[in-house]
Design a protein around this motif. Sequence first.
Motif, PDB file in Angstrom:
ATOM      1  N   ASP A 269     -29.598 -27.811  16.183  1.00 15.92           N
ATOM      2  CA  ASP A 269     -28.759 -28.701  17.000  1.00 15.92           C
ATOM      3  C   ASP A 269     -29.114 -28.558  18.468  1.00 15.92           C
ATOM      4  N   HIS A 270     -29.271 -27.310  18.876  1.00 19.26           N
ATOM      5  CA  HIS A 270     -29.583 -27.010  20.264  1.00 19.26           C
ATOM      6  C   HIS A 270     -30.885 -27.680  20.697  1.00 19.26           C
ATOM      7  N   TYR A 271     -31.914 -27.562  19.885  1.00 22.25           N
ATOM      8  CA  TYR A 271     -33.205 -28.136  20.274  1.00 22.25           C
ATOM      9  C   TYR A 271     -33.163 -29.659  20.209  1.00 22.25           C
ATOM     10  N   ARG A 272     -32.373 -30.157  19.312  1.00 26.33           N
ATOM     11  CA  ARG A 272     -32.169 -31.590  19.238  1.00 26.33           C
ATOM     12  C   ARG A 272     -31.590 -32.127  20.537  1.00 26.33           C
ATOM     13  N   GLU A 273     -30.601 -31.424  21.042  1.00 30.07           N
ATOM     14  CA  GLU A 273     -30.005 -31.821  22.315  1.00 30.07           C
ATOM     15  C   GLU A 273     -31.016 -31.709  23.450  1.00 30.07           C
ATOM     16  N   ILE A 274     -31.818 -30.634  23.405  1.00 27.58           N
ATOM     17  CA  ILE A 274     -32.826 -30.455  24.447  1.00 27.58           C
ATOM     18  C   ILE A 274     -33.794 -31.626  24.428  1.00 27.58           C
ATOM     19  N   LEU A 275     -34.228 -32.021  23.222  1.00 29.12           N
ATOM     20  CA  LEU A 275     -35.155 -33.149  23.122  1.00 29.12           C
ATOM     21  C   LEU A 275     -34.535 -34.412  23.688  1.00 29.12           C
ATOM     22  N   SER A 276     -33.259 -34.592  23.384  1.00 31.47           N
ATOM     23  CA  SER A 276     -32.643 -35.821  23.876  1.00 31.47           C
ATOM     24  C   SER A 276     -32.451 -35.742  25.389  1.00 31.47           C
ATOM     25  N   ASP A 277     -32.187 -34.540  25.909  1.00 31.90           N
ATOM     26  CA  ASP A 277     -32.142 -34.372  27.361  1.00 31.90           C
ATOM     27  C   ASP A 277     -33.506 -34.651  27.972  1.00 31.90           C
ATOM     28  N   GLN A 278     -34.547 -34.192  27.306  1.00 28.27           N
ATOM     29  CA  GLN A 278     -35.886 -34.399  27.840  1.00 28.27           C
ATOM     30  C   GLN A 278     -36.216 -35.882  27.922  1.00 28.27           C
ATOM     31  N   LEU A 279     -35.816 -36.615  26.903  1.00 24.59           N
ATOM     32  CA  LEU A 279     -36.044 -38.060  26.941  1.00 24.59           C
ATOM     33  C   LEU A 279     -35.320 -38.678  28.128  1.00 24.59           C
ATOM     34  N   ASN A 280     -34.092 -38.197  28.354  1.00 23.23           N
ATOM     35  CA  ASN A 280     -33.346 -38.707  29.496  1.00 23.23           C
ATOM     36  C   ASN A 280     -34.035 -38.369  30.803  1.00 23.23           C
ATOM     37  N   ILE A 281     -34.521 -37.130  30.889  1.00 21.22           N
ATOM     38  CA  ILE A 281     -35.231 -36.730  32.106  1.00 21.22           C
ATOM     39  C   ILE A 281     -36.439 -37.628  32.305  1.00 21.22           C
ATOM     40  N   TYR A 282     -37.158 -37.889  31.218  1.00 21.00           N
ATOM     41  CA  TYR A 282     -38.323 -38.764  31.312  1.00 21.00           C
ATOM     42  C   TYR A 282     -37.930 -40.125  31.887  1.00 21.00           C
ATOM     43  N   HIS A 283     -36.865 -40.683  31.305  1.00 21.56           N
ATOM     44  CA  HIS A 283     -36.471 -42.009  31.752  1.00 21.56           C
ATOM     45  C   HIS A 283     -36.034 -42.009  33.201  1.00 21.56           C
ATOM     46  N   THR A 284     -35.287 -40.972  33.567  1.00 16.52           N
ATOM     47  CA  THR A 284     -34.845 -40.873  34.947  1.00 16.52           C
ATOM     48  C   THR A 284     -36.034 -40.766  35.887  1.00 16.52           C
ATOM     49  N   THR A 285     -36.977 -39.915  35.523  1.00 17.92           N
ATOM     50  CA  THR A 285     -38.139 -39.715  36.390  1.00 17.92           C
ATOM     51  C   THR A 285     -38.935 -41.002  36.506  1.00 17.92           C
ATOM     52  N   ILE A 286     -39.169 -41.635  35.362  1.00 17.42           N
ATOM     53  CA  ILE A 286     -39.965 -42.861  35.341  1.00 17.42           C
ATOM     54  C   ILE A 286     -39.288 -43.946  36.158  1.00 17.42           C
ATOM     55  N   SER A 287     -37.985 -44.063  35.978  1.00 17.38           N
ATOM     56  CA  SER A 287     -37.321 -45.140  36.699  1.00 17.38           C
ATOM     57  C   SER A 287     -37.222 -44.776  38.174  1.00 17.38           C
TER      58      SER A 287
END
Lengths: 354, 354, 354, 354, 354
Positions: A269-287
């Motif tokens: 569960d923990h790593y799942r959340e991390i992955l989803s956070d990472q996707l968010n970070i990616y989107h934030t950075t890209i945008s």
Amino acid sequence: MARHIKKSKSEIGLSPYAFVFRGEQKIKDVLLRLIDFNAESLNESVVDSVSKAAKYQEKDSVTWFNVDGLHNTKLMQEISKDFKLDPLMLADVMNVDARPTVKEYNNSIFISIKMLRLDEKSENVLSENLSLILTKSVLFTFQERKGDVFEPVRERIRLQNGRIRRGGTDYLLFALLDIVIDHYIYLVSVLGEKIEALEDQLLAEPTQEVVETINFYKRELNFLRRSIKPAKEMIFSLVKLDTVLINEETALHYRELMDNVNQANESSDHYREILSDQLNIYHTTISGKLNDIMKFLTVFSVVFIPLTFIAGIYGTNFDFVPELHFKYSYFIMWGVFVVLAIAMLMYFKNKKWL
Amino acid sequence: MARHIKKSKSEIGLSPYAFVFRGEQKIKDVLLRLIDFNAESLNESVVDSVSKAAKYQEKDSVTWFNVDGLHNTKLMQEISKDFKLDPLMLADVMNVDARPTVKEYNNSIFISIKMLRLDEKSENVLSENLSLILTKSVLFTFQERKGDVFEPVRERIRLQNGRIRRGGTDYLLFALLDIVIDHYIYLVSVLGEKIEALEDQLLAEPTQEVVETINFYKRELNFLRRSIKPAKEMIFSLVKLDTVLINEETALHYRELMDNVNQANESSDHYREILSDQLNIYHTTISGKLNDIMKFLTVFSVVFIPLTFIAGIYGTNFDFVPELHFKYSYFIMWGVFVVLAIAMLMYFKNKKWL
Amino acid sequence: MARHIKKSKSEIGLSPYAFVFRGEQKIKDVLLRLIDFNAESLNESVVDSVSKAAKYQEKDSVTWFNVDGLHNTKLMQEISKDFKLDPLMLADVMNVDARPTVKEYNNSIFISIKMLRLDEKSENVLSENLSLILTKSVLFTFQERKGDVFEPVRERIRLQNGRIRRGGTDYLLFALLDIVIDHYIYLVSVLGEKIEALEDQLLAEPTQEVVETINFYKRELNFLRRSIKPAKEMIFSLVKLDTVLINEETALHYRELMDNVNQANESSDHYREILSDQLNIYHTTISGKLNDIMKFLTVFSVVFIPLTFIAGIYGTNFDFVPELHFKYSYFIMWGVFVVLAIAMLMYFKNKKWL
Amino acid sequence: MARHIKKSKSEIGLSPYAFVFRGEQKIKDVLLRLIDFNAESLNESVVDSVSKAAKYQEKDSVTWFNVDGLHNTKLMQEISKDFKLDPLMLADVMNVDARPTVKEYNNSIFISIKMLRLDEKSENVLSENLSLILTKSVLFTFQERKGDVFEPVRERIRLQNGRIRRGGTDYLLFALLDIVIDHYIYLVSVLGEKIEALEDQLLAEPTQEVVETINFYKRELNFLRRSIKPAKEMIFSLVKLDTVLINEETALHYRELMDNVNQANESSDHYREILSDQLNIYHTTISGKLNDIMKFLTVFSVVFIPLTFIAGIYGTNFDFVPELHFKYSYFIMWGVFVVLAIAMLMYFKNKKWL
Amino acid sequence: MARHIKKSKSEIGLSPYAFVFRGEQKIKDVLLRLIDFNAESLNESVVDSVSKAAKYQEKDSVTWFNVDGLHNTKLMQEISKDFKLDPLMLADVMNVDARPTVKEYNNSIFISIKMLRLDEKSENVLSENLSLILTKSVLFTFQERKGDVFEPVRERIRLQNGRIRRGGTDYLLFALLDIVIDHYIYLVSVLGEKIEALEDQLLAEPTQEVVETINFYKRELNFLRRSIKPAKEMIFSLVKLDTVLINEETALHYRELMDNVNQANESSDHYREILSDQLNIYHTTISGKLNDIMKFLTVFSVVFIPLTFIAGIYGTNFDFVPELHFKYSYFIMWGVFVVLAIAMLMYFKNKKWL
């Protein structure tokens, strides 16, 4: 990496008593291995017939009977007959796509769980269905192919003074399930380390490739989770089982299995959340980057648009354009350019667009 | 900040009875500290052998036996033997990556929980595994390193008239767990204050750095949550335990632990939501800004595009362009520029793009 | 608006029996108010010492003893002694940051809940911790400051024929909790009306300010929810309590409290969803607008780009450009402009970009 | 594909005892089929009246009475009368939009479930309501039209030595439900394969069509889920039923149904997550692409903007522009162009925009 | 459409025994209607006083006493007195904003639920609070205004041979609740059809108006859900009630109510998901469109930018530009234009931007 649960048309409507192997044959010949031990003696051997193995069940010792390869239905029938096991259990053994489960029968318990391990060479996760049948004197394990995660348990059995040598089949079952779940934790943590290593790369250079890696890890994690989640349910049912086959002292260990499978679950569960956070970070950075680019473009073109326009005006070929004939017009135009540009830059600065 | 749960290949398949230290050694020598007290007397000392400590267990007093450093397996065996503790418990004590849990044994209860505290210098959160074993006359605590959060309890013990001096080991256990959970609440509120302070900065200047800080706090909060969540489960199991080791009056206090760990949990949930709201605010603000910039660019370029086009037309070198030869053409062109620009600005105003 | 739960370093590790006021002192002097009534008589007075109040407990009447101000630890000890209340309860009374809870003691029940009310002047929500202790003949209420929401209950007590005059302390407790929860519903509905009023504004003019208002209301709603949610749990525990202090007839009213607190909770869930829908509407509208602007820019510039290019071509100074010397070139160019522009507009129309 | 639950105005307020067919008539004539068997004998026939079928109920054999077509209310009344079934059950049989349910009556159990199967030709999923009534000697099945998924069970009945021939109506019921649920698993896996095949296409060419396919599969999956979810609840209720109609040995099989319906449910959850991941991948890829395009546009236009501006300056017709008359001006301009362009490209490279 | 739950300041702190009408008066005069029936006889009448109605309670028949209009507190008191109903119930009847609930009293059960129906003319959903009181011989229904959904039940009563004529008040209660819940299902399906019809429009032309319609339907659906969700809880409590007022045979029907209210709930969940999917489709389509537009703009302007730049170069007025004087320069320039344009288009094609 993953094998998905498939149901072929021909499997639909089979009787639960039908002795049909439902899966993909992974080894040519079935291998029967047997370890028989008690506190004093140990006997490890490969047997070539079920009847030979069946003789051990009468002995006052713990017998671990392992079958690699599940496609030989005749052999399964022999096992059922010689060991007096409910044929339903052996039909279930051959259904490798079934969900991890615990079923209690007369004098025996049927358990199935997915056994995951890392292939050392390919770094792939190998998954196979593991079925176990617990009786008072024999523990059966059924695997789809050779090679398993149980070597450490065999080592512990080989040591004369190990606790396992003084335990019954229930303790052996615990040891095997424990190692299966330890592998869950191990695999999650191996994947988890890769996931965490991604973070730095993500912040340094948020490329499309990183996103694809994130999505790849997500699928890998989901693959693990699909084995861990039903295993958790299965362990919880097992612990709640009210059976004489598991004595009270061992039951304590079974509760530890619950803690471990819980830990595997929470970790995933923990790593799942991390992955989803990472996707968010990616989107934030890209945008954020897109934002910067847009701002730059805007400021740049907006500064030049009026200047180019002015130049265009004085490129017209009208017969009568008074400014064209003043001596310093050209230099005045340059002055206007500079003033305009500075004014606009200040305006943007003020708007915090720069 | 965080230590993640790792499982090394070599730990897989170990017997639960194996006396192996599974963790990172954090101090050189093991330190044995002992506080023995009852309502009248108090004895606080460092002992150099387990056997000396073991003498206290017969006395009619409460003995708190604290062990700093868990790597000395021989010493663990002595403790098991001298205090007649189930070796399973001491094997568990040495497994510092295990999930917080409660296990009931004959005449003793094993408890493990993560102890978090703020390092005063580095402002980092230190996390270590704390194991406690409750027996009728002795409470054992096992820590990974020196330094803990229990000083206030020691102070309360030193005061002759404190309630703790008249309680048993169960009350002492409550006092220790209470302080561990108080630290959870404290750490969450320290982090929470930082998170709330971020809000103003976010509204004033939504930079990329703020987002990175949000993500950093998110990870820190997740780190806390990973200790708090299983601690909550553990406390709930502890309260439900039907044991003679905890008397009824103290049980009331244990229910208070539930309230406190619940509060820590809810607080962390709350800040988690705040962080996620802050990310949303960031995105809204950023996209609002991008919107403004795009609007400006559009209006600006759209106004100049036709003007520049007109100037371009009269820059052509055709032999016969009638307008070029009228005397006021140039001024008429300016007039057209002004009218066109105003018309377009009014159009945008009307469309609410300005 | 909100007071967040803080834990100061110094509060950690305090004994639950410690008589320490953990909070912010809000009034200078403690005020002791007392209402003693039965069906026939009523006595409302301010007392200056606990001992005077204590005399009422022997009487065959219902005594409501209200304490405003919690910082006087000496007074708390007197209350504990004179009314024979467990000191633990009074220690809890002084811990104003604790989570709403119910605890059953010998012959008494301790209840804490957050009391919210709207400050008429500032339109702020005032929150304070309310502790209640229910005994057979006395109901204690402890507030942090003067001013509360209980005036309607006092009015009902003053009416001789009110149901409350014939009830016991349990009915009085119900009446007080009922009014606290009614205020939750009221506050949620007041906020809810503001939230609904926002909708029109949002559709008419989706400005950045509206988003900030949405986020502000979200925080306000979260503040209410943080009191309502644990209050709900508390009421549910209270109803399940098996106690002689609450008689069966009154128990029916307690179940009504459950309905009410549920309604407050659901209402707040409802407005939470509305707020999140509003944010989505904002984003949709904004991105729809951006879309319109981009489309306009594209069409506009794309129409002019080739036209300006053509004009540019005939602005070149090559010695030999045949078209320049045809008599109608200039007019043909205009024709090309018109045809090109119409063709492109039709193309966009066709693509539904217009 | 899907039939949605509709409620027509005229159906509202009907008595539960009303013998009204609530659905769409799908076949012209009702067909009554009957299979009567025990371990020794087998009789498979189409009967033309209920009374003929009713004779079989007295025999010491298992009778499977199947009715295709539910619109003949008179026939339903005959069934109710001749087999002494509660009319409520037959009223329910005719209500084909009802939710899958289990209801226990005197000496009989009513079960309804959605039967899904793939139409071989159109590749559509056909859904119809299946009602079953279990009594000690007769199992009734009611279908909306001819054609079902039960052929494999009939085959098993025709084999004299099948387990099913020695079982009672309860085992037959299990076999039928098993096959219905097997079809759920099969349909989910068929759809699942299509969904997984989409992934490659998505990564290769993330077109709008792929998104539409994803949305289409989402709706198809939701359609399956709407049958699976209540079926799961129904099976769970069935297992918990305490009835003499299902003997203990068969009950074991019913628990297997739980595992299977669980598997169908989890599989559909899994593919649901995959679909939602795919949508995310699509968005990420698309926005990554938009990003690339924007970057290219920015760099490209930003490089040319100042160059074009410079050319514009020297296109002005001022009488006095000194640079125009230097011999190498034109070549110097080209040099400035090259230097400017390179400088800007390096700037963008540095900014990681390239 | 919706009436939101409001709490006015003046309602706070009212005694639950207070006979105060809390709501908006919707009709001028209270109307008392009475239907008294048993298997043989039927009497339907409008009565002008409570006392006349009260005479029916002694008769050995089922009496349905319906009150339209709740503002007459005196009348409520008469009902309470004449029928010996607990005044608490009638106080609750007048509190129309309360949450649907079930309360058991001595010899009577109080039930409240929201009655929804479609106004035929305005197509609006009318919502009103319906309270029911079940006693052995009388069923009371209290409505806010004239007009209800019960006409089909009245019709069924008028038929002499209806099942309802042979049932008790419990069966009548079931019939009324059944019809209320049928209306929930009906209203959800009416709204659902509109929602599904939106899908085509959404795919064909994803305008802002469609989004607004989606949001409007979302609010409508939420309005229905706010009645359905607590009704579900209420029905579940009602089924669990252990009361002599509902006989066993009727209890079976009450379980059917559970299925129905569940179906209404699931249907509304289903349409909620569809709406949220539709919003996603809208966003995907819109952003896909924006993407196409951006690509077009990019390609278009990027192709023209260098061409226009080249034309600009040869529009400069430098004295010495060698190319200007070559005879074929102009045509070479056109050649360069064509080659450049084709090269760029191929580049974009290659990049899949076209």
